[in-house]
Design an enzyme around this catalytic site. Structure first.
Site, PDB file in Angstrom:
ATOM      1  N   ASP A   1       0.901  -1.150  -0.285  1.00  0.00           N
ATOM      2  CA  ASP A   1       0.087   0.074   0.001  1.00  0.00           C
ATOM      3  C   ASP A   1       0.950   1.292   0.118  1.00  0.00           C
ATOM      4  OD1 ASP A   1       0.773  -0.163   2.703  1.00  0.00           O
ATOM      5  OD2 ASP A   1      -1.149  -0.177   3.576  1.00  0.00           O
ATOM      6  N   SER A   2       2.061   1.044  -0.042  1.00  0.00           N
ATOM      7  CA  SER A   2       3.004   2.186  -0.174  1.00  0.00           C
ATOM      8  C   SER A   2       3.054   2.710  -1.596  1.00  0.00           C
ATOM      9  CB  SER A   2       4.462   1.414  -0.090  1.00  0.00           C
ATOM     10  OG  SER A   2       4.875   0.426  -0.623  1.00  0.00           O
TER      11      SER A   2
ATOM     12  N   ASP B   1      -1.243  -6.059  -0.174  1.00  0.00           N
ATOM     13  CA  ASP B   1      -1.430  -5.610   1.174  1.00  0.00           C
ATOM     14  C   ASP B   1      -3.112  -5.429   1.211  1.00  0.00           C
ATOM     15  OD1 ASP B   1       0.529  -4.921   2.911  1.00  0.00           O
ATOM     16  OD2 ASP B   1       1.254  -3.179   1.973  1.00  0.00           O
TER      17      ASP B   1
ATOM     18  N   GLU C   1      -1.768  -5.415   8.610  1.00  0.00           N
ATOM     19  CA  GLU C   1      -0.901  -5.034   9.617  1.00  0.00           C
ATOM     20  C   GLU C   1      -1.609  -4.873  10.921  1.00  0.00           C
ATOM     21  OE1 GLU C   1       0.025  -0.559   8.885  1.00  0.00           O
ATOM     22  OE2 GLU C   1       0.891  -1.222   6.746  1.00  0.00           O
TER      23      GLU C   1
ATOM     24  N   GLU D   1       8.862  -4.136  10.935  1.00  0.00           N
ATOM     25  CA  GLU D   1       9.334  -2.820  10.198  1.00  0.00           C
ATOM     26  C   GLU D   1      10.010  -2.056  11.420  1.00  0.00           C
ATOM     27  OE1 GLU D   1       6.762  -1.113   7.585  1.00  0.00           O
ATOM     28  OE2 GLU D   1       7.815   0.996   7.396  1.00  0.00           O
TER      29      GLU D   1
HETATM   30  O1  KIV Z   1       3.528  -1.144   1.654  1.00  0.00           O
HETATM   31  C1  KIV Z   1       4.690  -1.477   1.453  1.00  0.00           C
HETATM   32  O2  KIV Z   1       5.767  -1.331   1.050  1.00  0.00           O
HETATM   33  C2  KIV Z   1       5.182  -2.553   2.819  1.00  0.00           C
HETATM   34  C3  KIV Z   1       6.655  -2.669   3.032  1.00  0.00           C
HETATM   35  C4  KIV Z   1       7.330  -1.332   3.754  1.00  0.00           C
HETATM   36  C5  KIV Z   1       6.741  -3.812   3.889  1.00  0.00           C
HETATM   37  O3  KIV Z   1       4.388  -2.630   3.813  1.00  0.00           O
END
Ligand code: KIV
Length: 273
Positions: free
Chosen positions: A53-54, A92, A124, A191
């Site tokens: 979700d980044s 995610d 998460e 993390e």
């Molecule tokens: O969304 C993401 O890129 C992540 C990584 C930082 C593990 O959750």
């Protein structure tokens, strides 16, 4: 198959990741959000591709991961799956799609799996999301947990600083990791936590622990591709190693193109019909 893949070129499974931990073989994981990048990351030989979700930050320019929607994550995940032959693809679940209750969580999880053809999901949180984790696992969907710095809770913590530095928070993290393993998660991302805690959690679990800023004694590493490729020059956390300076490569190439267009060097005789 890629020259970078040294061993097994079969499609990676959740089971294989657990075997890799048993054998002491480290797991390499990176993010991708689109077909082209996913093809390149897969060809480079990573074991797991995360449709993180980044994407909310990297692709859409948001300050946090919170705004990205389920529809947007599905779009990214579909594009990534089309580009991947070998790596396990993990998606995610975005903020708001699994926190309300377990029924809603499993409905959203099934939608992601049906529409994207991804291999697994990442959520998460620990004890507080356990009912959702159990219900999704009961539906036959593999889950990767995510503890430590959990960016979807940034408004609760107010900072992206290192997590679980004090004893109480470290104990909660170890407890949550154990609960996630007992529930049936196949792996956990940790993390931005102290390296000693990362090592401890990894030694306490049978499932692989994949770190981002969790030290070198965990079972694998994950980074955001745009960061490790040097496309995000302003983002400089201690845990990040840059393997390229694509920001310069791309802006130089674009500058050269602009110069060639303006000077009428491009297109030349051979570049037209
Ligand atoms: O969304 C993401 O890129 C992540 C990584 C930082 C593990 O959750």
């Amino acid at each position: 198959m890629s020259k970078y893949i040294v061993e097994d070129s079969r499609k990676v499974t959740t089971r294989r990741l657990i075997e890799m931990k048993k054998k002491g073989e480290k797991i390499a994981m990176l993010t991708a959000y689109d077909f082209t990048m996913a093809s390149l990351v897969d060809a480079g030989g990573v074991d797991v591709i995360l449709v993180g979700d980044s994407a909310s930050n990297v692709m859409a320019g948001n300050m946090t991961t919170l705004p990205i929607t389920l529809d947007q994550m599905i779009y990214h995940a579909k594009s990534v799956v089309r580009g991947v032959k070998r790596a396990l693809v993990v998606v995610d679940m975005p903020f708001g799609t699994y926190q309300v209750n377990a029924d809603e969580a499993v409905k959203n999880a099934i939608r992601i799996m049906k529409e994207t053809h991804a291999d697994a999901l990442k959520l998460e949180g620990g004890e507080e999301i356990l009912p959702s984790v159990r219900k999704i696992l009961d539906a036959g969907i593999p889950i990767m947990g995510h503890l430590g710095l959990t960016p979807q809770s940034i408004n609760k913590f107010g900072t992206y600083s290192v997590r679980a530095k004090d004893e109480m928070e470290a104990e909660k993290l170890r407890h949550d990791a154990k609960l996630l393993e007992e529930a049936g998660c196949f792996s956990i991302v940790l993390e931005k936590i102290p390296a000693t805690l990362g090592e401890k959690v990894s030694s306490e679990l049978g499932i692989p622990v994949i770190g981002i800023g969790a030290g070198g004694k965990v079972d694998g590493q994950v980074l955001v591709s745009a960061d490790m490729l040097g496309m995000t020059a302003d983002f400089t956390p201690r845990f990040l190693r840059r393997y390229a300076d694509l920001q310069s490569v791309i802006t130089d190439a674009i500058g050269n193109y602009v110069g060639d267009v303006k000077s009428m060097d491009f297109p030349n005789e051979k570049e037209q019909y």
